[in-house]
Design a protein around this motif. Structure first.
Motif, PDB file in Angstrom:
ATOM      1  N   THR A   1       9.451  10.599  -5.994  1.00 54.36           N
ATOM      2  CA  THR A   1       9.753   9.365  -5.416  1.00 54.36           C
ATOM      3  C   THR A   1       8.620   9.020  -5.141  1.00 54.36           C
ATOM      4  O   THR A   1       7.694   7.588  -5.111  1.00 54.36           O
ATOM      5  CB  THR A   1      10.623   9.918  -4.078  1.00 54.36           C
ATOM      6  OG1 THR A   1      11.984  10.377  -3.979  1.00 54.36           O
ATOM      7  CG2 THR A   1      10.624   8.102  -3.374  1.00 54.36           C
TER       8      THR A   1
ATOM      9  N   ASP B   1       6.888   6.973  -7.745  1.00 56.85           N
ATOM     10  CA  ASP B   1       8.088   6.019  -8.701  1.00 56.85           C
ATOM     11  C   ASP B   1       6.812   4.937  -7.467  1.00 56.85           C
ATOM     12  O   ASP B   1       6.372   4.292  -8.105  1.00 56.85           O
ATOM     13  CB  ASP B   1       9.104   5.840  -7.790  1.00 56.85           C
ATOM     14  CG  ASP B   1       9.823   6.937  -9.256  1.00 56.85           C
ATOM     15  OD1 ASP B   1       8.600   7.248 -10.141  1.00 56.85           O
ATOM     16  OD2 ASP B   1      11.215   7.444  -9.216  1.00 56.85           O
ATOM     17  N   LEU B   2       6.713   5.265  -6.077  1.00 64.00           N
ATOM     18  CA  LEU B   2       6.270   4.082  -5.336  1.00 64.00           C
ATOM     19  C   LEU B   2       4.706   4.134  -5.796  1.00 64.00           C
ATOM     20  O   LEU B   2       4.559   2.387  -5.387  1.00 64.00           O
ATOM     21  CB  LEU B   2       6.341   4.596  -3.885  1.00 64.00           C
ATOM     22  CG  LEU B   2       7.113   4.990  -2.795  1.00 64.00           C
ATOM     23  CD1 LEU B   2       7.359   5.233  -2.699  1.00 64.00           C
ATOM     24  CD2 LEU B   2       8.260   3.393  -3.276  1.00 64.00           C
TER      25      LEU B   2
ATOM     26  N   GLN C   1       4.781  -0.134  -4.573  1.00 63.71           N
ATOM     27  CA  GLN C   1       6.037  -0.325  -3.681  1.00 63.71           C
ATOM     28  C   GLN C   1       4.324   0.261  -2.346  1.00 63.71           C
ATOM     29  O   GLN C   1       4.109   0.935  -2.081  1.00 63.71           O
ATOM     30  CB  GLN C   1       6.571   0.194  -3.414  1.00 63.71           C
ATOM     31  CG  GLN C   1       7.277  -0.737  -5.009  1.00 63.71           C
ATOM     32  CD  GLN C   1       9.289  -0.213  -4.768  1.00 63.71           C
ATOM     33  OE1 GLN C   1       8.822  -0.017  -3.644  1.00 63.71           O
ATOM     34  NE2 GLN C   1       9.032  -0.160  -6.139  1.00 63.71           N
ATOM     35  N   ASN C   2       4.414  -0.668  -0.975  1.00 60.97           N
ATOM     36  CA  ASN C   2       4.901  -0.144  -0.024  1.00 60.97           C
ATOM     37  C   ASN C   2       3.043   0.100   0.776  1.00 60.97           C
ATOM     38  O   ASN C   2       2.943   1.314   1.032  1.00 60.97           O
ATOM     39  CB  ASN C   2       5.413   1.107  -0.007  1.00 60.97           C
ATOM     40  CG  ASN C   2       6.932   0.980   0.981  1.00 60.97           C
ATOM     41  OD1 ASN C   2       7.316   0.380   0.799  1.00 60.97           O
ATOM     42  ND2 ASN C   2       7.331   2.638   1.015  1.00 60.97           N
TER      43      ASN C   2
ATOM     44  N   ASP D   1       3.074  -2.341   4.447  1.00 64.45           N
ATOM     45  CA  ASP D   1       4.429  -2.449   4.813  1.00 64.45           C
ATOM     46  C   ASP D   1       4.527  -2.109   6.817  1.00 64.45           C
ATOM     47  O   ASP D   1       4.758  -0.568   6.756  1.00 64.45           O
ATOM     48  CB  ASP D   1       5.443  -1.016   3.821  1.00 64.45           C
ATOM     49  CG  ASP D   1       7.136  -1.346   4.978  1.00 64.45           C
ATOM     50  OD1 ASP D   1       6.905  -2.297   5.347  1.00 64.45           O
ATOM     51  OD2 ASP D   1       7.724  -0.825   4.994  1.00 64.45           O
TER      52      ASP D   1
ATOM     53  N   GLY E   1       7.711  -1.308   8.529  1.00 63.14           N
ATOM     54  CA  GLY E   1       8.353   0.003   8.173  1.00 63.14           C
ATOM     55  C   GLY E   1       8.279   1.527   9.381  1.00 63.14           C
ATOM     56  O   GLY E   1       8.138   1.559   9.982  1.00 63.14           O
TER      57      GLY E   1
ATOM     58  N   GLY F   1      11.476   5.675   5.652  1.00 62.28           N
ATOM     59  CA  GLY F   1      10.807   5.233   4.817  1.00 62.28           C
ATOM     60  C   GLY F   1      11.020   5.749   3.636  1.00 62.28           C
ATOM     61  O   GLY F   1      12.059   5.918   3.364  1.00 62.28           O
ATOM     62  N   ASP F   2      10.964   5.188   2.758  1.00 60.62           N
ATOM     63  CA  ASP F   2      11.489   5.491   0.951  1.00 60.62           C
ATOM     64  C   ASP F   2      11.789   6.590   0.560  1.00 60.62           C
ATOM     65  O   ASP F   2      12.776   7.389  -0.360  1.00 60.62           O
ATOM     66  CB  ASP F   2      10.553   4.032  -0.364  1.00 60.62           C
ATOM     67  CG  ASP F   2      10.880   2.720  -0.130  1.00 60.62           C
ATOM     68  OD1 ASP F   2      12.106   2.675   0.263  1.00 60.62           O
ATOM     69  OD2 ASP F   2      10.039   1.915  -0.534  1.00 60.62           O
TER      70      ASP F   2
ATOM     71  N   ARG G   1      14.287   8.696   2.895  1.00 63.16           N
ATOM     72  CA  ARG G   1      16.009   7.984   2.641  1.00 63.16           C
ATOM     73  C   ARG G   1      16.684   8.511   0.828  1.00 63.16           C
ATOM     74  O   ARG G   1      17.058   9.119   0.641  1.00 63.16           O
ATOM     75  CB  ARG G   1      15.673   6.322   1.677  1.00 63.16           C
ATOM     76  CG  ARG G   1      16.041   5.813   3.618  1.00 63.16           C
ATOM     77  CD  ARG G   1      16.259   4.225   3.296  1.00 63.16           C
ATOM     78  NE  ARG G   1      14.612   3.606   2.976  1.00 63.16           N
ATOM     79  CZ  ARG G   1      13.777   3.348   3.995  1.00 63.16           C
ATOM     80  NH1 ARG G   1      13.904   3.188   4.900  1.00 63.16           N
ATOM     81  NH2 ARG G   1      12.663   2.523   3.497  1.00 63.16           N
ATOM     82  N   ALA G   2      14.949   8.956   0.061  1.00 60.08           N
ATOM     83  CA  ALA G   2      15.749   9.627  -1.208  1.00 60.08           C
ATOM     84  C   ALA G   2      15.562  10.790  -1.245  1.00 60.08           C
ATOM     85  O   ALA G   2      17.105  11.388  -1.404  1.00 60.08           O
ATOM     86  CB  ALA G   2      14.162   9.778  -2.519  1.00 60.08           C
TER      87      ALA G   2
END
Length: 326
Positions: free
Chosen positions: A234, A237-238, A243-244, A247, A250, A254-255, A258-259
């Motif tokens: 993850t 990927d960010l 991304q982020n 933020d 936030g 966070g992402d 959550r993943a």
């Protein structure tokens, strides 16, 4: 590490049965929190002083709130005395050749003794592992601990707790294989190697913090169920999607969190690993006696504490003189 003149001058090469190893090796020693597998501290270098010498550098990080689970290679009296001096408690496996004085037997089968001037409690137990195919194997474990109260800290509970020491190995797995993917570091000089190692440790710790924050947002969730590999994917990927970057609104989950929470592992399933390496230089090139030659799911682990030496105290009877007749 890369086989350069500067790296060899710093690290040297390890001796092997057929000569020396192909690459200089960096010795890493980490103090790891068992539940989250976060790093409390780490040191690395040539390892000329051995593992115990490196471990002494981590002792200032210990305090009275900690119980340290220690491998049997660290059971020397001087080292354990240094651990006890930090006010931390310890639970350590002893080598099979260690002979200790018996000061007092306790009702749970353990006994009080002394190592390096520190009073300890010795627990001996026969551990049997049963696999799902019916295979059984085991051995005898001897533990020493500064937790002397056998009622507050039963022997069988401490024997079960010591099994958690293996969580330490998962931290090394994540560092060497999940993050490094088994690669040799790039730098050809000591300064560059140090920079790479601290970067690796910092990245590992940052992702562990993200994992821990996510688990704490779901009370009652076992940290063992959090997938470190999912956190790494993850985060990658960010980065690639930018991304982020900023933020301000936030949350701690966070992402990444959550993943992780969306892909929790099932409850930990105990497994036995064949632990055999096809290399003449490896100490695992010969399979341990009695251990399965394939990986199996464990269906049961039993530990029988040795109580054969315990003799319960009996009240002494005063002699009675009958002066009034037969």
């Amino acid at each position: 590490m890369p086989d350069t003149a500067k790296n060899r001058a710093w690290l040297g090469k390890q001796n092997a049965s057929n000569g020396e190893t192909g690459y200089p090796a960096l010795s890493l020693m980490a103090l790891v929190e068992t539940g989250t597998r976060a790093l409390v501290g780490a040191v690395f270098g040539p390892g000329a002083d051995g593992e115990t010498g490196q471990a002494r550098e981590l002792l200032p990080l210990l305090d009275e709130s900690m119980l340290v689970l220690i491998d049997r290679g660290f059971d020397g009296g001087g080292f354990l005395a240094a651990v006890a001096a930090t006010k931390a408690q310890f639970l350590v496996r002893l080598t099979s050749t260690r002979r200790l004085p018996v000061l007092r037997h306790l009702p749970d089968g353990s006994f009080l003794s002394v190592i390096g001037g520190v009073q300890v409690r010795i627990i001996t137990a026969a551990v049997t592992v049963t696999c799902h195919d019916g295979t059984t194997y085991g051995g005898t474990y001897r533990l020493a601990t500064t937790l002397l109260n056998h009622r507050a800290y039963p022997a069988d509970a401490l024997m079960t707790l010591y099994h958690e020491r293996w969580e330490h190995e998962i931290a090394y797995l994540a560092l060497r294989h999940t993050l490094l993917q088994g690669r040799v570091l790039r730098s050809g000089d000591p300064a560059g190697l140090e920079q790479e190692m601290w970067a690796l440790l910092a990245l590992y710790q940052a992702l562990r913090i993200a994992v821990t924050d996510a688990i704490q947002s779901a009370p009652g969730t076992d940290p063992d169920r959090a997938g470190y590999h999912i956190a790494v994917q993850t985060a990658q990927d960010l980065l690639t999607t930018a991304q982020n970057i900023t933020d301000p609104g936030g949350d701690l989950t966070g992402d990444i969190g959550r993943a992780i929470l969306a892909n929790l592992h099932g409850p930990r399933r105990p497994r036995v690993c064949a632990r055999k390496v096809k290399s003449p230089l490896s100490r695992w090139n010969k399979h341990p006696d009695g251990k399965p030659r394939a990986n199996y799911r464990i269906t049961g682990i039993t530990a029988h504490v040795d109580t054969s030496h315990y003799q319960p105290a009996t009240r002494r009877q005063k002699p009675v003189t009958n002066a009034g007749g037969p």
